[in-house]
Write an enzyme that holds these catalytic residues in place. Structure first.
Site, mmCIF file in Angstrom:
data_model
loop_
_atom_site.group_PDB
_atom_site.id
_atom_site.type_symbol
_atom_site.label_atom_id
_atom_site.label_comp_id
_atom_site.label_asym_id
_atom_site.label_seq_id
_atom_site.Cartn_x
_atom_site.Cartn_y
_atom_site.Cartn_z
ATOM 1 C CB VAL A 59 -1.200 -5.650 8.469
ATOM 2 C CG1 VAL A 59 -0.488 -4.535 7.710
ATOM 3 C CG2 VAL A 59 -0.356 -6.119 9.650
ATOM 4 C CE1 TYR B 66 1.484 -9.021 2.450
ATOM 5 C CE2 TYR B 66 3.100 -7.379 1.812
ATOM 6 C CZ TYR B 66 1.806 -7.847 1.799
ATOM 7 O OH TYR B 66 0.834 -7.146 1.142
ATOM 8 C CB THR C 273 -0.934 -0.012 1.215
ATOM 9 O OG1 THR C 273 -1.702 -1.216 1.189
ATOM 10 C CG2 THR C 273 -1.863 1.180 1.221
ATOM 11 C CE LYS D 78 -0.621 -6.998 4.817
ATOM 12 N NZ LYS D 78 -0.272 -5.781 4.028
#
Length: 301
Positions: A211, A143, A55, A171
């Site tokens: 998250v 991640y 993001t 995540k």
């Protein structure tokens, strides 16, 4: 496989925002805007901020910009929130360099994505994460987002990595709820939902929190899902999750990256955001109006 029943303590809090990186109208890094946005997010209920992730447009920000962003946000939020710096790249050496720079800049931890494009086998994926975790004293968040990287962190790989003392969290954007529960039941890794539609579901089976990209827009509303569940009001938690689905879908599943949709709405709300960097392109007016309508309905719920 050893089973554990205790829910891991949240290493960075429960409610984390995958923060956008504000730019000026000319496309330069907007550190003042980043500080104002970070302060708003923490004031509105975020326990932590993840910087320079997907993001945060990490593929198009320089190493120097990434460090400057950590320093500026740390100055803005102080010790009120954790800062996790995205440092993952397709190059192990570069990832280590970014991790060391993030530590020096004041981050509390690093987010490390699976190396992308080269599609390394699982033994190479495991070695990549171990090398990064060995390089600094900071805790590491793995991640797992195979839809973007082309390679997932298989559950058996995750189980082995969990033995590393500095690999503390995940995540989770794997969309493999069975595999996620397998790792949850066999490790003390703190699992954060990386997909907003899974916030409550993952939390209910022992996840740590989330998250979230959408938290840039409605941090208080998303946190309320966790708060209701913690208070024992599971019906309210489910209702709050359901109320957020329209905005979640409009932001994350409407054919545009979440960075594009979030920045469109933040700009429309006169909050710090600015343009996206190429190759991303801004959302059109129709998309922005639809986002604004979904946002207003959720705020009024």
């Amino acid at each position: 496989m050893t089973t554990t029943t205790a829910t891991p303590a949240p290493p960075f809090g429960r409610a984390l925002c995958a923060m956008i990186t504000p730019f000026t109208d000319s496309g330069a890094l907007d550190l003042d805007g980043a500080q104002r946005l970070a302060d708003r997010l923490v004031t509105e209920g975020c326990d932590g901020l993840v910087l320079s992730g997907t993001t945060g447009e990490s593929p198009t920000t320089t190493d120097a910009e990434k460090s400057a962003l950590v320093r500026a946000v740390r100055e803005a939020v102080g010790e009120r929130a954790s800062i996790v710096a995205g440092v993952g790249t397709a190059d192990t050496r570069h990832t280590v360099e970014l991790a060391l720079a993030a530590e020096k800049a004041g981050a509390d931890g690093v987010l490390v994505v699976t190396p992308y494009y080269s599609r390394p086998p699982q033994d190479a994926v495991e070695e990549h994460f171990r090398t990064v975790a060995d390089a600094s004293g900071m805790p590491v968040v793995l991640y797992d987002i195979p839809g973007r990287t082309g390679t997932r962190i298989e559950p058996d790989t995750m189980l082995r990595l969990a033995a590393h003392p500095r690999i503390v969290a995940v995540k989770d954007c794997s969309y493999d709820f069975l595999g996620t529960q397998k790792v949850l039941s066999g490790t003390e890794l703190a699992y954060y939902a990386g997909c907003e539609e899974h916030i409550l579901a993952l939390y209910a089976v022992g996840g740590t929190g989330y998250v979230s990209t959408v938290a840039n827009l409605v941090p208080r509303q998303l946190r309320s899902i966790l708060d209701a569940f913690d208070a024992g009001d599971t019906a309210r938690a489910a209702r709050l999750q359901q109320q957020a689905i329209e905005l979640i879908e409009s932001t994350m599943s409407a054919g545009l990256p979440g960075t594009v949709t979030v920045k469109a709405l933040l700009n429309d709300l006169d909050l710090p955001a600015g343009p996206v960097r190429a190759p991303l392109r801004p959302a059109d007016r129709k998309t922005t109006d639809g986002l604004r309508s979904a946002y207003e309905r959720l705020r009024a719920a």
